[in-house]
Design a protein around this motif. Sequence first.
Motif, PDB file in Angstrom:
ATOM      1  N   GLU A 183       0.829  -1.203   0.000  1.00 37.14           N
ATOM      2  CA  GLU A 183       0.000   0.000   0.000  1.00 37.14           C
ATOM      3  C   GLU A 183       0.866   1.258   0.000  1.00 37.14           C
ATOM      4  O   GLU A 183       0.553   2.243  -0.685  1.00 37.14           O
ATOM      5  N   ASP A 184       1.971   1.217   0.751  1.00 34.73           N
ATOM      6  CA  ASP A 184       2.913   2.341   0.743  1.00 34.73           C
ATOM      7  C   ASP A 184       3.456   2.580  -0.662  1.00 34.73           C
ATOM      8  O   ASP A 184       3.534   3.725  -1.127  1.00 34.73           O
ATOM      9  N   GLU A 185       3.826   1.499  -1.331  1.00 36.73           N
ATOM     10  CA  GLU A 185       4.408   1.619  -2.670  1.00 36.73           C
ATOM     11  C   GLU A 185       3.433   2.279  -3.634  1.00 36.73           C
ATOM     12  O   GLU A 185       3.814   3.158  -4.428  1.00 36.73           O
ATOM     13  N   ARG A 186       2.160   1.875  -3.577  1.00 39.25           N
ATOM     14  CA  ARG A 186       1.174   2.460  -4.486  1.00 39.25           C
ATOM     15  C   ARG A 186       0.929   3.933  -4.162  1.00 39.25           C
ATOM     16  O   ARG A 186       0.765   4.760  -5.069  1.00 39.25           O
ATOM     17  N   LEU A 191       2.257   9.856  -5.338  1.00 36.16           N
ATOM     18  CA  LEU A 191       2.938  11.082  -4.910  1.00 36.16           C
ATOM     19  C   LEU A 191       4.070  11.454  -5.858  1.00 36.16           C
ATOM     20  O   LEU A 191       4.375  12.635  -6.037  1.00 36.16           O
ATOM     21  N   ALA A 192       4.708  10.448  -6.474  1.00 39.78           N
ATOM     22  CA  ALA A 192       5.770  10.744  -7.432  1.00 39.78           C
ATOM     23  C   ALA A 192       5.216  11.489  -8.636  1.00 39.78           C
ATOM     24  O   ALA A 192       5.891  12.348  -9.218  1.00 39.78           O
ATOM     25  N   LEU A 202      -4.986   9.648  -3.138  1.00 36.86           N
ATOM     26  CA  LEU A 202      -3.978   8.733  -2.602  1.00 36.86           C
ATOM     27  C   LEU A 202      -4.633   7.471  -2.055  1.00 36.86           C
ATOM     28  O   LEU A 202      -4.100   6.362  -2.211  1.00 36.86           O
ATOM     29  N   ALA A 203      -5.782   7.628  -1.397  1.00 39.05           N
ATOM     30  CA  ALA A 203      -6.491   6.470  -0.856  1.00 39.05           C
ATOM     31  C   ALA A 203      -6.952   5.554  -1.977  1.00 39.05           C
ATOM     32  O   ALA A 203      -6.870   4.321  -1.868  1.00 39.05           O
ATOM     33  N   ARG A 204      -7.429   6.139  -3.065  1.00 35.39           N
ATOM     34  CA  ARG A 204      -7.865   5.334  -4.201  1.00 35.39           C
ATOM     35  C   ARG A 204      -6.677   4.563  -4.790  1.00 35.39           C
ATOM     36  O   ARG A 204      -6.802   3.389  -5.137  1.00 35.39           O
ATOM     37  N   ALA A 205      -5.522   5.220  -4.890  1.00 36.50           N
ATOM     38  CA  ALA A 205      -4.341   4.565  -5.456  1.00 36.50           C
ATOM     39  C   ALA A 205      -3.841   3.434  -4.562  1.00 36.50           C
ATOM     40  O   ALA A 205      -3.383   2.398  -5.046  1.00 36.50           O
ATOM     41  N   ALA A 206      -3.916   3.644  -3.244  1.00 35.00           N
ATOM     42  CA  ALA A 206      -3.373   2.663  -2.294  1.00 35.00           C
ATOM     43  C   ALA A 206      -4.398   1.643  -1.835  1.00 35.00           C
ATOM     44  O   ALA A 206      -4.058   0.730  -1.077  1.00 35.00           O
ATOM     45  N   SER A 207      -5.656   1.803  -2.257  1.00 34.92           N
ATOM     46  CA  SER A 207      -6.753   0.915  -1.814  1.00 34.92           C
ATOM     47  C   SER A 207      -6.915   0.953  -0.306  1.00 34.92           C
ATOM     48  O   SER A 207      -7.075  -0.082   0.358  1.00 34.92           O
ATOM     49  N   SER A 334       2.097  10.179 -16.732  1.00 37.63           N
ATOM     50  CA  SER A 334       1.291   9.446 -15.757  1.00 37.63           C
ATOM     51  C   SER A 334       2.198   9.050 -14.618  1.00 37.63           C
ATOM     52  O   SER A 334       3.394   9.334 -14.614  1.00 37.63           O
ATOM     53  N   ALA A 335       1.637   8.410 -13.612  1.00 42.96           N
ATOM     54  CA  ALA A 335       2.457   7.912 -12.503  1.00 42.96           C
ATOM     55  C   ALA A 335       3.490   6.951 -13.055  1.00 42.96           C
ATOM     56  O   ALA A 335       3.236   6.226 -14.013  1.00 42.96           O
TER      57      ALA A 335
END
Length: 363
Positions: A183-186, A191-192, A202-207, A334-335
């Motif tokens: 989750e940290d990585e996502r 953030l990158a 960020l919550a959507r990206a990290a689930s 994109s990310a």
Amino acid sequence: MQPDDVRIIRALQIAPRASFAAIATALGLAEGTVNRRYRRLRADGVIRVAGVVNPGALGQSRWLVRLRCRPGSGAAIADALARRDDVNWVALSAAGSEVTCATQSRTREQREDLLGQRLPRTAAVIDIHAFAMLRQFLGGRGHYWSALQGTLSQEEEAALGRDSPPFTESPVVAREPLRLTPEDERMLDALAADGRAGLVDLARAASLTPGRVSRRLDALLQHRAVHIDVEIAAAALGCHVRAHLWLRVHPSALKSAGRTLAREPEVVFAAAVSGPWNLHAVAHCRDLDELFEFTSERIGSLAGLQSMEVSPVLKYVKQAGTRLSGDRLVEPSSARPRRREAGSRPAGQVEAGSRGTGQRDRL
């Protein structure tokens, strides 16, 4: 740029994730004005806010690498290095025949693959000099560049507060490495791409839920596993000459010399490194005459200085993880891609000739 543009940049240096409303209140501007000016500065490639992972907090060392290349090959090698996620910045010097870069490998295998395998096998590389970063005196957070100090009043800076701890001199590698979760990585990938991404994104990206993302981001910032960097196109502030300074300082004076460099407004990065040049710095000046005055008078008078090499930068290809086009920062489309296993080849890399194999290899 207008004066209010510079004030907004300074505000972002102090609190890069502060809301437009908070910045507007602190600076006495309208929220819409701050929003509009920020988006224009970003679109024009003047600034970029991005989350940057600190490999030292994960137990990995950082290295500076100087490559001497065959004539005509430096630009291709610099571009190939800039495409790698584990190379933080890349610069061309010496009429394009010297490439300097900083690695931030996330694993030992990744670092050894680049420094021990790929670069030595590249036919266009004549010499390789790698320097381990031993102590960082300056760098790692956008507000460190003291050239903008005084842009805001003390009251305005106090009103902004700080949403992450300011940079302080510290060892490069943490004694107790931090482990990142998937989750940290996502979240760090998001953030990158945009260091000002909201908690919902960020919550959507990290689930995760926004509350859990907020708590985890605060923990990562406090442990310095990531910092929110405000990258600035130096030319937009009138700094058209950049140079790498390689200093040889007596060991007993190395720490004091590094701290002195960190207070100079022209210096944007300073670190003690291994090798014959034991102190490295990056300077931004308005022109060559200012660079001469700075290096001959203030740097030349450093206690314990034994010798110095000034290497003007011909071109920055990448800085703090951001590609450049001319003097302007380039937003990623994109990310960045998912992180790969150690030793795997990043996609889309420029190929370079390999020594003695008759084949092509990738940096």
